[in-house]
Design a protein around this motif. Structure first.
Motif, PDB file in Angstrom:
ATOM      1  N   GLN A 241       3.488  12.031  12.697  1.00 22.65           N
ATOM      2  CA  GLN A 241       4.317  12.897  11.642  1.00 22.65           C
ATOM      3  C   GLN A 241       4.134  12.565  10.327  1.00 22.65           C
ATOM      4  OE1 GLN A 241       8.450  12.926  13.143  1.00 22.65           O
ATOM      5  NE2 GLN A 241       8.687  15.089  13.023  1.00 22.65           N
ATOM      6  N   GLN A 244       0.596  13.192   8.853  1.00 25.02           N
ATOM      7  CA  GLN A 244       0.397  14.651   8.492  1.00 25.02           C
ATOM      8  C   GLN A 244       1.132  15.295   7.350  1.00 25.02           C
ATOM      9  OE1 GLN A 244       0.958  16.271  12.758  1.00 25.02           O
ATOM     10  NE2 GLN A 244      -0.847  15.136  13.334  1.00 25.02           N
ATOM     11  N   LYS A 245       2.234  14.730   7.215  1.00 24.49           N
ATOM     12  CA  LYS A 245       2.937  15.134   6.166  1.00 24.49           C
ATOM     13  C   LYS A 245       2.804  14.557   4.603  1.00 24.49           C
ATOM     14  CE  LYS A 245       5.406  17.887   8.801  1.00 24.49           C
ATOM     15  NZ  LYS A 245       6.798  17.476   9.380  1.00 24.49           N
ATOM     16  N   GLY A 246       1.877  13.670   4.661  1.00 25.98           N
ATOM     17  CA  GLY A 246       1.563  12.860   3.519  1.00 25.98           C
ATOM     18  C   GLY A 246       2.650  11.912   3.009  1.00 25.98           C
ATOM     19  N   LYS A 247       3.417  11.659   4.177  1.00 23.78           N
ATOM     20  CA  LYS A 247       4.602  10.783   3.753  1.00 23.78           C
ATOM     21  C   LYS A 247       4.380   9.252   4.393  1.00 23.78           C
ATOM     22  CE  LYS A 247       8.235  13.020   5.446  1.00 23.78           C
ATOM     23  NZ  LYS A 247       9.417  13.598   5.471  1.00 23.78           N
ATOM     24  N   SER A 248       2.988   8.693   4.719  1.00 22.80           N
ATOM     25  CA  SER A 248       2.856   7.600   4.921  1.00 22.80           C
ATOM     26  C   SER A 248       1.811   6.930   4.163  1.00 22.80           C
ATOM     27  CB  SER A 248       2.049   7.610   6.531  1.00 22.80           C
ATOM     28  OG  SER A 248       1.502   6.236   6.782  1.00 22.80           O
ATOM     29  N   VAL A 249       2.178   5.754   3.735  1.00 18.07           N
ATOM     30  CA  VAL A 249       1.340   4.586   3.211  1.00 18.07           C
ATOM     31  C   VAL A 249      -0.119   4.538   3.806  1.00 18.07           C
ATOM     32  CG1 VAL A 249       2.960   3.718   1.379  1.00 18.07           C
ATOM     33  CG2 VAL A 249       2.525   2.496   3.633  1.00 18.07           C
ATOM     34  N   GLU A 329      11.279  14.137  18.189  1.00 16.68           N
ATOM     35  CA  GLU A 329      10.363  13.712  17.052  1.00 16.68           C
ATOM     36  C   GLU A 329       9.346  12.829  17.353  1.00 16.68           C
ATOM     37  OE1 GLU A 329      10.993  15.316  14.095  1.00 16.68           O
ATOM     38  OE2 GLU A 329      13.151  16.050  14.524  1.00 16.68           O
ATOM     39  N   THR A 365      18.388   1.287   2.739  1.00 20.17           N
ATOM     40  CA  THR A 365      17.908   1.664   1.831  1.00 20.17           C
ATOM     41  C   THR A 365      16.705   1.785   1.217  1.00 20.17           C
ATOM     42  OG1 THR A 365      18.386  -0.063   0.378  1.00 20.17           O
ATOM     43  CG2 THR A 365      20.348   1.258   0.701  1.00 20.17           C
ATOM     44  N   ASN A 367      12.865   2.449   1.415  1.00 18.08           N
ATOM     45  CA  ASN A 367      11.941   3.828   1.316  1.00 18.08           C
ATOM     46  C   ASN A 367      10.890   3.991   2.190  1.00 18.08           C
ATOM     47  OD1 ASN A 367      10.459   6.105   0.871  1.00 18.08           O
ATOM     48  ND2 ASN A 367      11.335   6.113  -1.415  1.00 18.08           N
ATOM     49  N   VAL A 369       8.960   6.048   2.890  1.00 15.55           N
ATOM     50  CA  VAL A 369       7.761   6.707   2.741  1.00 15.55           C
ATOM     51  C   VAL A 369       6.652   5.979   1.653  1.00 15.55           C
ATOM     52  CG1 VAL A 369       6.752   8.767   1.345  1.00 15.55           C
ATOM     53  CG2 VAL A 369       8.846   9.139   2.594  1.00 15.55           C
ATOM     54  N   SER A 370       7.236   5.528   0.426  1.00 13.30           N
ATOM     55  CA  SER A 370       6.641   4.794  -0.499  1.00 13.30           C
ATOM     56  C   SER A 370       6.494   3.212   0.304  1.00 13.30           C
ATOM     57  CB  SER A 370       7.287   4.643  -1.615  1.00 13.30           C
ATOM     58  OG  SER A 370       8.554   3.704  -1.428  1.00 13.30           O
ATOM     59  N   ASP A 372       8.554   0.938  -0.219  1.00  9.92           N
ATOM     60  CA  ASP A 372       9.292   0.053  -1.442  1.00  9.92           C
ATOM     61  C   ASP A 372      10.662  -0.244  -0.891  1.00  9.92           C
ATOM     62  OD1 ASP A 372       7.378   0.105  -3.136  1.00  9.92           O
ATOM     63  OD2 ASP A 372       8.369   1.837  -4.361  1.00  9.92           O
ATOM     64  N   PHE A 373      11.012  -1.707  -0.886  1.00  5.03           N
ATOM     65  CA  PHE A 373      12.359  -2.020  -0.535  1.00  5.03           C
ATOM     66  C   PHE A 373      12.862  -3.048  -1.539  1.00  5.03           C
ATOM     67  CE2 PHE A 373       9.413  -5.433   1.292  1.00  5.03           C
ATOM     68  CZ  PHE A 373      10.081  -6.315   0.992  1.00  5.03           C
ATOM     69  N   GLY A 398       9.989  -5.703  -2.760  1.00  2.00           N
ATOM     70  CA  GLY A 398       8.467  -5.604  -2.501  1.00  2.00           C
ATOM     71  C   GLY A 398       8.132  -4.338  -1.942  1.00  2.00           C
TER      72      GLY A 398
END
Lengths: 434, 466
Positions: A241, A244-249, A329, A365, A367, A369-370, A372-373, A398
């Motif tokens: 998922q 396909q949505k461009g939301k994975s590094v 999902e 908190t 992210n 998608v990116s 980043d934490f 990081g």
């Protein structure tokens, strides 16, 4: 399903769950809160012209079911058409897993209250400085799930799980520190009440007198609880998922090295060490084991029926469903970092100066998608290979992707925290803000 | 859908049954919740969800301890059975008398302009489309846009053994936009949400395009950002930033259950100075249309405005019935629950730091080197010692009193009571944020707000040394 088709759906799916829950919270030996619950509900997915709609109800009267079916069709009419929408065809069989123990429900309430009391008593007896109980609890849940679709798939299973947790506060000279302990099991005798309480107590007491540290870059060791937290934010990036949505590094990186050779990450709905085990997912697709990262190399992504169709592959049995109130999902079953062969002591033993992290705050908190934490961190400072003194109020930041490549060592102490499992892990260097 | 909620007579019988063996108090909470959810992603209306959840929760309090049970069978038999199951778990000892049910008068009313069930699904899809289309035109770096819309219409009946009977309706809608932007292998996201105790008139006041613009510009801005520094420095929290800091740094620690369990650094400190003099903190249910507003809480107590900290001095805590009863006080109307599946516990409503006397621009200008937070993300607090963190969703370095450049990837860490003492300036402005607050596994809608404030020092957890 018949109703949904009557209202205009070409194919339809029904998901029914019935569940029972018991929670007992004890404080100072008294049952402070006791919760008993029963619920049932139905979710209907209706598909027409590639458009998928969903409706649910907790009212299982014939009128309510009829209304829900028509609502699902009404919702489908507003959705976008997508040729990859569909339901799985029937399967030859399902794995047999030992997930249901009738003895859990049959055991008298008094025994379970006693178990929660034991959790607290063991924690309070561990050290006189353990002075406040935030929560010591026993939990059990029983669920019966049915999935069927108009292509002929029909499956059901029952599962029961029990366990306990403790949150205890240790106090000394005006300093208050919290510690946490948790265990789930498929059978009541496997719940080690004393161990749960002592773990929470020990984790609280070891933090007493914690100080701040100066900002610096040092090797960092995560205990299994903390590493499991990081895996929790990594999991979404390993789903079809997100890709396909461009939301994975990790998009477009299959076959590439994404972590150090010590990193092997597995999703397994068949592994009963975690409470995410089940014979099939929320769409009725059989559970299996999927190696996602093998010795650092990205090997696979998780899929449900839809994302698999879009990818031209087969579902991995990861069509996760929170409850009858939601659509499937893509999500992990039991998601874990495979253990290495070093003991945790060996992992820490050759660190001159470093940070052994036992608690993080604000992991939600991070992210997904990116990757980043930036999280608050507390734990124990390492000096000359030994745990020297407790530290609080620090922050570490990081990127979860970078973290995988910087894993220098993985210990042999794999442990599941619910459905996520991790051993102790050592990271080469991280920036610690004091 | 036709759904028959139980009548007063049945509720009275259920309450009598609940106190059959023991108990000082019992209540029943009946709920019917209708929801619609729409998700648009990859330019597609992917999820169209509608549903109805009905159920009732029955609670018996005996000697300060509670037994809670719930069912989604609202028939006479279903409710009486649920009551009997709860009773079996209470001890012996003779229950209190059950008084006749009398309706409680609402202290005020919130007008809902455009009720969600009166609006066709297609019109809600249109709102989602408008936000989606707008965010997608923000720039070529925008790679993905997710728009979520949700409305809920919750009808509740609350009755208790003291004879209070409340009928209440809550209508909430929410629109959120998440934008993923990518440039040179760097991915950043921007999030913005609008929501309220309101119908769809909300989107006339806050057009979907405005929500989309904020989310998109945040994602694009963060692509240009430098990594945040790590270390201690002055921090200015803009009024646009939302109220996560006040929520975490002091709100949770002022919830009476945590205070009574001695799990709060604010326990036993009423009347003491816990914050700098310009700091006044209020939790307010009565603000029209705000996300955390309510007319009655989930125990049937009328909503009110509760002053928590007055000019730096700790004035009070947030109570539900159980915690108030332990101190011989009245509930402050903070007894809330996620749904009939949960017992009520003390929760925040709309929590804010009241506006002060300082010019917001002057607060920024006074900082030589520090961080300006334009948007806060989520946060968490350990109430036992007051340590908290929150995420910076949009941040800028301040150099010599000027906003210099954007920074990304920062979390701020601090200690509640210490940070409130470090407030050096409070602006005249006030900006609201919305959120879902999680506690004991229950999520409830809350609002929070603050003026622009200057903090002498916080730990900034970035990735760059110095």
């Amino acid at each position: 399903m018949d109703l949904a088709r009557k209202f205009g759906a070409e194919t339809a799916e029904g998901f029914v769950s019935q569940s029972e829950e018991l929670n007992i919270e004890v404080r100072e030996g008294q049952v402070e809160n006791l919760k008993l619950a029963r619920e049932q509900g139905l979710g209907i997915r209706a598909l027409m012209g590639g458009r998928m709609g969903f409706a649910f109800t907790s009212d299982l009267s014939p009128e309510a079911i009829e209304k829900t079916a028509s609502l699902a069709v009404e919702m489908a009419a507003q959705a976008s058409a997508d040729a990859h929408n569909g339901f799985p065809r029937p399967f030859a069989g399902y794995p047999r897993l030992d997930l249901y123990d009738a003895a859990i429900a049959e055991t008298p309430l008094e025994n379970k209250i006693e178990l929660a009391r034991e959790v607290e008593a063991a924690g309070r007896a561990y050290d006189p400085r353990v002075q406040v109980t935030e929560a010591c609890a026993y939990h059990q849940s029983l669920a019966h799930v049915h999935v069927a679709n108009s292509l002929g798939l029909a499956a059901e299973f029952a599962a029961s799980v029990c366990g306990g947790h403790a949150v205890l506060v240790a106090a000394e000279d005006g300093d208050y520190q919290t510690g946490f302990g948790l265990q789930y099991a498929w059978h009541l005798p496997d719940v080690a009440a004393g161990k749960i309480g002592r773990e929470a107590a020990q984790r609280a007491v070891q933090m007493l007198g914690a100080r701040n540290v100066e900002a610096q870059e040092v090797p960092v060791v995560f205990d299994p609880y903390v590493m499991a937290g990081f895996l929790g934010i990594l999991a979404p990036a390993l789903t079809g998922q997100a890709v396909q949505k461009g939301k994975s590094v990790f998009a477009g990186r299959l076959g590439q090295q994404v972590g150090s050779p010590r990193v092997t990450i597995i999703d397994s709905g068949l592994n009963t060490a975690g409470i995410g085990a089940s014979p099939f997912d929320g769409e009725g697709v059989p559970s299996r084991e999927t190696v996602l990262v093998k010795e650092g190399r990205l090997a696979a992504f998780l899929h449900n029926t839809y994302t698999a169709a879009k990818e031209g592959t087969a579902s991995t049995g990861n069509g996760n469903r929170g409850s009858f109130r939601s659509v499937p999902e893509v999500g992990p079953t039991n998601f874990y970092l495979a253990p290495g062969d070093l003991t945790p002591d060996r992992l820490i033993g050759d660190i001159q100066k470093g940070f052994y992290v036992t608690q993080v705050m604000g992991m939600h908190t991070a992210n997904p998608v990116s990757g980043d934490f930036s999280v608050g961190a507390a734990g124990l400072w390492i000096e000359n290979g030994e745990l020297a003194y407790p530290v609080r109020g620090a922050a570490i930041a990081g990127n979860i992707g970078d973290l995988l490549t910087e894993i220098e060592g993985v210990a042999d102490d794999l442990r599941f925290i619910g459905s996520v499992g991790a051993p102790t892990v050592r990271i080469g260097r991280m920036c610690v803000s004091g | 859908m036709r759904c028959i909620l139980p009548d007063k007579e049945l509720l009275q019988r259920v309450l009598r049954e609940a106190l059959a063996r023991a108990g000082d108090f019992a209540d029943v909470f009946v709920e019917e919740r209708r929801v619609v959810g729409i998700t648009c992603e990859a330019d597609q209306i992917e999820r169209m969800v509608a549903g109805t959840d009905v159920g009732a929760g029955i609670r018996v309090i005996a000697g300060g301890n509670s037994v809670y049970g719930y069912t989604n069978d609202l028939s006479w038999d279903g409710l009486m059975n649920a009551a009997r199951i709860v009773v079996q778990a209470t001890g012996e000892g003779g229950g209190e008398k059950v008084l006749d049910l009398r309706p409680v008068t609402a202290p005020y009313a919130f007008a809902v302009g455009l009720a969600p069930e009166k609006v066709e699904a297609v019109a809600k899809v249109e709102l989602v489309r408008r936000a989606n289309d707008r965010a997608r035109t923000a720039g070529p770096a925008v790679r993905q846009v997710t728009v979520g819309y949700a409305d809920t219409h919750q009808k509740v009946l609350i009755a208790n053994t003291e004879g209070q009977y409340v009928e209440d309706e809550r209508v909430r809608t929410r629109l959120m936009v998440n934008v993923v932007a990518r440039k040179d292998g760097l991915i950043q996201t921007g999030y913005e949400a609008a929501g309220g105790f309101k119908g769809l008139e909300l989107y006339q006041e806050v057009p979907p395009e405005q929500v989309a613009d904020k989310a998109a510009s945040r994602a694009l801005q963060m692509l240009e950002a430098r990594p945040a520094p790590s270390g201690r420095m002055p921090v200015v929290l803009s009024s646009e930033a939302g109220g996560t800091m006040v929520h975490e740094a002091c709100g949770h620690g002022l919830e009476a259950d945590l205070v009574q369990k001695k799990l709060s650094v604010y326990a036993g400190r009423i009347g003491e100075k816990v914050a700098a003099p310009p700091v006044t903190v209020i939790d307010d249910a009565t603000l029209p249309g705000r996300y955390g507003s309510l007319v009655f809480d989930d125990e049937g107590t009328p909503g009110q405005k509760t002053v928590l900290i007055a000019a730096g001095v700790l004035a009070g805590y947030m109570y539900d019935r159980l915690t108030a009863g332990r101190e011989g006080k009245s509930s402050t109307g903070n007894g809330r629950r996620e749904s009939y599946q949960h017992r009520p516990i003390p929760r925040m409503r709309n929590t804010y730091i009241a506006p002060g006397a300082d010019d917001p621009a002057a607060l920024i200008a006074s900082v030589r080197r520090g961080l300006l937070v334009k948007k806060m993300g989520g946060g968490e607090v350990n109430t036992a010692n007051g340590d908290f963190v929150f995420e910076v969703a949009e941040g800028y370095m301040i150099e010599n009193g000027r906003v210099a450049y954007p920074v990304r990837g920062a979390t701020l860490a601090g200690n509640g009571p210490q940070v409130l003492q470090l407030v050096e300036g409070v602006g005249t402005d006030l900006g609201f944020g919305i959120g879902t607050c999680g506690k004991d596994g229950q999520g409830v809608p809350v609002g929070d707000a603050q003026p622009t404030i200057l903090l002498r020092e916080l730990v900034v957890g970035g990735t760059e040394q110095g």
